[in-house]
Scaffold this active site. Structure first.
Site, PDB file in Angstrom:
ATOM      1  N   GLY A  38      15.731  25.344 -29.997  1.00  0.00           N
ATOM      2  CA  GLY A  38      13.244  26.261 -29.840  1.00  0.00           C
ATOM      3  C   GLY A  38      14.027  26.899 -28.968  1.00  0.00           C
ATOM      4  O   GLY A  38      14.866  27.310 -28.499  1.00  0.00           O
ATOM      5  N   ARG A  74       3.027  13.115 -18.623  1.00  0.00           N
ATOM      6  CA  ARG A  74       3.293  13.240 -17.586  1.00  0.00           C
ATOM      7  C   ARG A  74       2.675  11.655 -16.398  1.00  0.00           C
ATOM      8  O   ARG A  74       3.776  10.779 -16.270  1.00  0.00           O
ATOM      9  CB  ARG A  74       2.819  14.024 -16.437  1.00  0.00           C
ATOM     10  CG  ARG A  74       2.978  15.468 -16.330  1.00  0.00           C
ATOM     11  CD  ARG A  74       2.334  16.120 -15.371  1.00  0.00           C
ATOM     12  NE  ARG A  74       2.270  17.665 -14.713  1.00  0.00           N
ATOM     13  CZ  ARG A  74       2.038  18.321 -14.724  1.00  0.00           C
ATOM     14  NH1 ARG A  74       0.862  18.018 -13.962  1.00  0.00           N
ATOM     15  NH2 ARG A  74       2.866  20.235 -14.228  1.00  0.00           N
ATOM     16  N   GLY A 103      15.227  19.804 -27.991  1.00  0.00           N
ATOM     17  CA  GLY A 103      15.222  21.002 -28.708  1.00  0.00           C
ATOM     18  C   GLY A 103      15.906  21.796 -28.125  1.00  0.00           C
ATOM     19  O   GLY A 103      15.277  23.274 -27.945  1.00  0.00           O
ATOM     20  N   GLY A 104      17.347  21.894 -28.343  1.00  0.00           N
ATOM     21  CA  GLY A 104      17.692  23.633 -27.416  1.00  0.00           C
ATOM     22  C   GLY A 104      18.356  24.203 -28.478  1.00  0.00           C
ATOM     23  O   GLY A 104      18.016  25.654 -28.191  1.00  0.00           O
ATOM     24  N   ARG A 132      18.925  17.276 -34.953  1.00  0.00           N
ATOM     25  CA  ARG A 132      18.218  16.571 -35.964  1.00  0.00           C
ATOM     26  C   ARG A 132      19.567  16.485 -37.034  1.00  0.00           C
ATOM     27  O   ARG A 132      19.433  18.564 -37.332  1.00  0.00           O
ATOM     28  CB  ARG A 132      17.084  16.587 -36.352  1.00  0.00           C
ATOM     29  CG  ARG A 132      15.935  17.216 -35.885  1.00  0.00           C
ATOM     30  CD  ARG A 132      14.240  16.529 -36.087  1.00  0.00           C
ATOM     31  NE  ARG A 132      13.946  17.997 -36.180  1.00  0.00           N
ATOM     32  CZ  ARG A 132      12.894  18.425 -36.721  1.00  0.00           C
ATOM     33  NH1 ARG A 132      11.554  17.832 -36.844  1.00  0.00           N
ATOM     34  NH2 ARG A 132      12.460  19.331 -36.333  1.00  0.00           N
ATOM     35  N   LYS A 157      -0.168  16.904 -22.713  1.00  0.00           N
ATOM     36  CA  LYS A 157       0.873  17.369 -21.721  1.00  0.00           C
ATOM     37  C   LYS A 157       1.226  15.788 -20.564  1.00  0.00           C
ATOM     38  O   LYS A 157       1.582  15.729 -20.142  1.00  0.00           O
ATOM     39  CB  LYS A 157       1.622  18.511 -21.548  1.00  0.00           C
ATOM     40  CG  LYS A 157       2.091  19.318 -22.845  1.00  0.00           C
ATOM     41  CD  LYS A 157       2.505  20.666 -21.970  1.00  0.00           C
ATOM     42  CE  LYS A 157       3.047  21.602 -22.969  1.00  0.00           C
ATOM     43  NZ  LYS A 157       3.241  22.785 -22.409  1.00  0.00           N
TER      44      LYS A 157
HETATM   45  N1  LIG Z   1       4.648  29.442 -21.246  1.00  0.00           N
HETATM   46  C1  LIG Z   1       4.916  29.720 -21.939  1.00  0.00           C
HETATM   47  O1  LIG Z   1       4.309  31.552 -22.812  1.00  0.00           O
HETATM   48  C2  LIG Z   1       5.833  29.443 -23.723  1.00  0.00           C
HETATM   49  C3  LIG Z   1       5.869  29.388 -24.553  1.00  0.00           C
HETATM   50  C4  LIG Z   1       6.849  29.168 -25.122  1.00  0.00           C
HETATM   51  C5  LIG Z   1       6.505  27.512 -25.529  1.00  0.00           C
HETATM   52  N2  LIG Z   1       6.176  27.003 -24.140  1.00  0.00           N
HETATM   53  C6  LIG Z   1       6.898  25.693 -24.260  1.00  0.00           C
HETATM   54  O2  LIG Z   1       7.901  25.163 -24.086  1.00  0.00           O
HETATM   55  C7  LIG Z   1       8.045  24.494 -24.724  1.00  0.00           C
HETATM   56  C8  LIG Z   1       9.035  24.204 -25.925  1.00  0.00           C
HETATM   57  O3  LIG Z   1       8.017  25.431 -27.183  1.00  0.00           O
HETATM   58  P1  LIG Z   1       8.745  25.944 -28.121  1.00  0.00           P
HETATM   59  O4  LIG Z   1       8.394  26.635 -28.808  1.00  0.00           O
HETATM   60  O5  LIG Z   1      10.835  26.738 -27.288  1.00  0.00           O
HETATM   61  O6  LIG Z   1       9.567  24.964 -29.333  1.00  0.00           O
HETATM   62  P2  LIG Z   1       9.717  25.113 -30.346  1.00  0.00           P
HETATM   63  O7  LIG Z   1      10.936  26.714 -30.383  1.00  0.00           O
HETATM   64  O8  LIG Z   1       9.012  24.928 -31.861  1.00  0.00           O
HETATM   65  O9  LIG Z   1      11.453  24.498 -30.739  1.00  0.00           O
HETATM   66  C9  LIG Z   1      11.038  22.741 -30.432  1.00  0.00           C
HETATM   67  C10 LIG Z   1      12.297  22.506 -30.420  1.00  0.00           C
HETATM   68  O10 LIG Z   1      12.473  20.557 -30.916  1.00  0.00           O
HETATM   69  C11 LIG Z   1      13.380  20.637 -31.647  1.00  0.00           C
HETATM   70  N3  LIG Z   1      12.540  18.986 -32.240  1.00  0.00           N
HETATM   71  C12 LIG Z   1      11.016  19.711 -33.400  1.00  0.00           C
HETATM   72  N4  LIG Z   1      10.884  17.933 -34.044  1.00  0.00           N
HETATM   73  C13 LIG Z   1      12.426  17.166 -33.601  1.00  0.00           C
HETATM   74  C14 LIG Z   1      12.551  15.857 -33.680  1.00  0.00           C
HETATM   75  N5  LIG Z   1      11.832  15.164 -34.393  1.00  0.00           N
HETATM   76  N6  LIG Z   1      13.674  15.394 -32.918  1.00  0.00           N
HETATM   77  C15 LIG Z   1      14.507  16.135 -31.975  1.00  0.00           C
HETATM   78  N7  LIG Z   1      14.426  17.331 -32.044  1.00  0.00           N
HETATM   79  C16 LIG Z   1      12.925  18.350 -32.729  1.00  0.00           C
HETATM   80  C17 LIG Z   1      12.885  21.780 -32.623  1.00  0.00           C
HETATM   81  O11 LIG Z   1      14.386  21.177 -33.276  1.00  0.00           O
HETATM   82  P3  LIG Z   1      14.505  21.657 -35.019  1.00  0.00           P
HETATM   83  O12 LIG Z   1      16.054  23.092 -34.499  1.00  0.00           O
HETATM   84  O13 LIG Z   1      15.513  20.046 -35.358  1.00  0.00           O
HETATM   85  O14 LIG Z   1      13.591  22.699 -35.636  1.00  0.00           O
HETATM   86  C18 LIG Z   1      13.587  23.380 -31.718  1.00  0.00           C
HETATM   87  O15 LIG Z   1      15.008  22.807 -31.062  1.00  0.00           O
HETATM   88  C19 LIG Z   1       7.119  23.742 -25.464  1.00  0.00           C
HETATM   89  O16 LIG Z   1       6.278  22.605 -24.729  1.00  0.00           O
HETATM   90  C20 LIG Z   1       5.852  24.492 -25.009  1.00  0.00           C
HETATM   91  O17 LIG Z   1       4.309  24.699 -24.668  1.00  0.00           O
HETATM   92  C21 LIG Z   1       5.682  27.659 -23.023  1.00  0.00           C
END
Ligand SMILES: NC(=O)c1ccc[n+]([C@@H]2O[C@H](COP(=O)([O-])OP(=O)(O)OC[C@H]3O[C@@H](n4cnc5c(N)ncnc54)[C@H](OP(=O)(O)O)[C@@H]3O)[C@@H](O)[C@H]2O)c1
Length: 320
Positions: free
Chosen positions: A14, A148, A11-12, A36, A144
């Site tokens: 994201g 865990r 997920g790097g 991917r 989540k």
């Molecule tokens: N505390 C906060 O304020 C906050 C805010 C945002 C997020 N979060 C948390 O942080 C975490 C990440 O969220 P995010 O918003 O950063 O996620 P995101 O931007 O949607 O990114 C998701 C990542 O997962 C990858 N991915 C998706 N499907 C995949 C698959 N089948 N195989 C391999 N990789 C895959 C995507 O790759 P692709 O490039 O291929 O799509 C992307 O790199 C979550 O747990 C979220 O709840 C917290």
């Protein structure tokens, strides 16, 4: 002391994952990023931003590993090349749980991972009072929790990260997920001054993850990241912004019933984001007390860390 574990980030590309990859590289870890193949082709075809990101990772020494969370063999092969797995996959409906359970299964089979950090980076999901949380946040937080449980049941060495609200996600819009930037005339405020929120910069969270994966004190623990200086209400945020810009704003204190209606009527992911704002007030997810048997506090473990403050972030917004 920072060690040299080989790290795989899933997920790097994201929002959170980029910071984790950068922190891993900055800490000197041999770093692999699972990409991917389909996403890479799409990127080459039409997403110059992602292509640039991957090139930047590679230029700094990251290794791109092709694979997919849904392809067990590719995950096991990627896990076997590293010591630590950090997941930052997002959640689109049930994907988060399904995908992360697949990562758990692959780590279990690979058998060599000395630390797993699942995709969390929010509140302590074990402690959330679920009845007070609206859908779709309730299901996502519950997913989540199940991840865990699966990690613990599989006996995988782990650290769960609670870093509450991410600066970059919430501060640019002063806490209102419905807008893209700070308000010009009217600020929408959720909750009252008593509702304290914790804001942690993604870079600080990521730097702490790198410390934690090498630290025996965080083994099989929750790492709570709660810098006292970064605790304030949504209302305080608006006040700080007004002081910095020298401009007074009208305030709209959104009633709880209206927030509930907006959650029910908004599409995903806005409904999730609003539901987390609601949970911050209704389930007080930033006011959880730390269970000392389950977790450790980052500010105590790493007292030398200078956390980026809300003020720092808002200053940066003004200077753009
Ligand atoms: N505390 C906060 O304020 C906050 C805010 C945002 C997020 N979060 C948390 O942080 C975490 C990440 O969220 P995010 O918003 O950063 O996620 P995101 O931007 O949607 O990114 C998701 C990542 O997962 C990858 N991915 C998706 N499907 C995949 C698959 N089948 N195989 C391999 N990789 C895959 C995507 O790759 P692709 O490039 O291929 O799509 C992307 O790199 C979550 O747990 C979220 O709840 C917290």
């Amino acid at each position: 002391m920072v060690g040299v574990s080989r790290i795989l980030v899933i997920g790097g590309t994201g929002m959170m994952g980029q910071h984790l990859v950068n922190a891993s590289l900055a800490a000197g870890h041999p770093t692999a990023v699972l990409i991917r193949p389909a996403a890479t082709e799409d990127a080459a075809a039409g997403d110059p931003g992602r292509t640039k990101l991957l090139e930047a990772f590679k230029a700094r020494g990251a290794k791109i590993v092709y694979g997919d969370m849904n392809d067990h063999e590719s995950l096991v092969a990627a896990c076997k090349q590293v010591d630590v797995v950090i997941s930052a996959v997002g959640h689109h409906g049930p994907d988060l749980e399904g995908g992360q359970l697949k990562i758990v299964a692959a780590i279990k089979e690979a058998g060599n991972i000395k630390r797993f950090v699942p995709s969390e980076y929010g509140c302590d999901v074990d402690q959330v009072e679920r009845e007070a949380v609206m859908e779709p946040a309730r299901s996502i937080l519950q997913a989540k929790v199940r991840v865990r449980q699966a990690v613990r049941a599989a006996g995988i060495p782990h650290t769960f990260i609670c870093s509450y609200w991410a600066h970059g996600f919430v501060l640019p819009r002063l806490g209102n997920p419905e807008v893209d930037g700070p308000p010009d005339t009217t600020a929408t405020i959720f909750g009252d001054e008593k509702t304290q929120v914790i804001f942690v910069h993604e870079d600080d969270m990521s730097m702490l993850v790198m410390k934690a994966v090498e630290d025996p004190r965080t083994l099989n623990k929750i790492l709570y990241v709660r810098p006292p200086a970064n605790k304030c209400s949504f209302s305080d945020l608006v006040g700080v912004w007004e002081d910095k810009t020298g401009k007074r704003l009208d305030k709209y204190h959104m009633p709880q019933e209206e927030l509930v209606k907006r959650i029910q009527e908004s599409p995903f992911p806005l409904n999730f984001q609003l539901a987390m704002v609601h949970a911050t007030m209704a389930a007080r997810v930033c006011d959880q007390t730390m269970d000392a048997s389950a977790g450790v506090e980052a500010t105590q473990l790493y007292p030398d860390v200078n956390f980026a403050t809300v003020h720092d972030y808002l200053d940066g917004l003004i200077n753009i």
